[in-house]
Design a protein around this motif. Structure first.
Motif, PDB file in Angstrom:
ATOM      1  N   ASP A   1     -46.535   7.736  66.319  1.00  0.00           N
ATOM      2  CA  ASP A   1     -45.445   7.706  65.350  1.00  0.00           C
ATOM      3  C   ASP A   1     -45.655   8.822  64.323  1.00  0.00           C
TER       4      ASP A   1
ATOM      5  N   LYS B   1     -44.874   8.956  61.367  1.00  0.00           N
ATOM      6  CA  LYS B   1     -45.167   8.432  60.039  1.00  0.00           C
ATOM      7  C   LYS B   1     -46.663   8.273  59.785  1.00  0.00           C
TER       8      LYS B   1
ATOM      9  N   ARG C   1     -50.942  12.511  58.614  1.00  0.00           N
ATOM     10  CA  ARG C   1     -51.197  12.984  57.257  1.00  0.00           C
ATOM     11  C   ARG C   1     -51.891  14.335  57.349  1.00  0.00           C
TER      12      ARG C   1
END
Length: 233
Positions: free
Chosen positions: A226, A228, A231
Motif C-alpha cells: 500500500d 500509504k 515513508r
C-alpha cells in the motif's frame, strides 16, 4: 540450543483452556446466584396456607366474614400465580445472562489471541506456519508461497529440516559432510557456509519477489504494498 518458537497449536490449546475455565466460572457463579435467589423467594403457597389456617382456627359464621376470607383466598391464588411467573421470568433472564457472558468471554479471548498473534507477526516479519518440502519437484511450500530450488539448495534445506526435527544444530562442516557423503575431517566450514549462503539467496530472492517486488509482464516492476505505508526521509 534451538531458539524458542511460538506454536499456533499451543496458542490455540491455551486459549481453549482459558475459555473453558472462564465459561465454567461464569456458569458456577450464575448457578450459585440462581440457587440463592430461588431459595430466598417466598413460598408461592404461603399466603394460601395462612388463609386456610384462618378458616380452620377462626369461628366465622357471618356472611361478610366468610366473603372476606374467600376474597383473601382468591388473592392468595393470584399471588401464587404471579410469583410462579416471576420465577419463570427470573430463570429465563439468568439463562440469557449466562449466554451473553459466555459469548463475551469467547469474543474477548478471541480478540486477545488475535492481537497477540498479530503482534508476533509484526515483530517477526513473516510468520512461518507450514514448511513442505517436495524433493521430487525441487519445490518448497512456505505457508502458501511456492518456491523453486536447485538440487543443491534442496539438499541443504532438507538437511536443515531434518536436523530441526531432531532438535540439532549443524556446523558448516557437518552440513557439507552430510550432503557430500565425505567424512567431516575432509570437509571445510567454508563449503557448508557457501551452501547456506546460496540457499538464503535462492529463498530470499523468491520471497522478496513474491511479497515485495512484483514483475508485471510487459509492464515493468512494482512494489506490492500500500502506498500509504511508504515513508521517505
Amino acid at each position: 540450543m534451538p531458539a524458542n518458537t511460538s506454536s499456533v497449536t499451543e496458542t490455540r490449546a491455551a486459549s481453549a483452556k482459558v475459555v473453558g475455565l472462564g465459561i465454567a466460572a461464569i456458569v458456577l457463579i450464575l448457578l450459585a446466584a440462581a440457587v440463592f435467589l430461588f431459595a430466598t423467594l417466598p413460598d408461592a403457597n404461603a399466603f394460601n396456607a395462612r388463609v386456610e389456617q384462618l378458616f380452620v382456627e377462626s369461628d366465622l359464621t357471618a356472611p361478610a366474614e366468610i366473603g372476606l376470607l374467600e376474597v383473601l383466598a382468591q388473592s392468595g391464588t393470584a399471588f401464587s400465580d404471579v410469583l410462579a411467573s416471576y420465577r419463570t421470568i427470573i430463570f429465563v433472564l439468568l439463562v440469557f445472562a449466562t449466554a451473553l457472558l459466555v459469548a463475551c468471554m469467547v469474543l474477548l479471548v478471541a480478540i486477545v489471541t488475535l492481537n497477540r498473534r498479530m503482534g508476533e507477526i509484526e515483530r517477526s516479519g513473516i510468520q512461518v506456519t507450514s514448511l513442505i518440502l517436495a524433493r521430487a519437484e525441487n519445490a518448497v511450500m512456505l505457508n502458501d508461497i511456492e518456491l523453486k530450488l536447485t538440487d543443491a539448495a534442496m539438499e541443504t534445506l532438507a538437511v536443515l529440516a531434518e536436523a530441526r526435527l531432531d532438535g540439532d544444530m549443524l556446523t558448516g562442516v557437518q552440513i557439507e559432510s552430510m550432503i557430500s557423503g565425505r567424512p567431516e575431517i575432509e570437509c571445510e566450514e567454508a563449503a557448508g557456509a557457501t551452501r547456506i549462503k546460496r540457499l538464503r539467496d535462492a529463498l530470499g530472492n523468491q520471497i522478496v519477489t513474491h511479497l515485495l517486488i512484483r514483475n508485471i509482464t510487459r509492464q515493468g516492476y512494482v512494489l506490492a504494498l500500500d502506498p500509504k505505508v511508504i515513508r521517505m526521509s
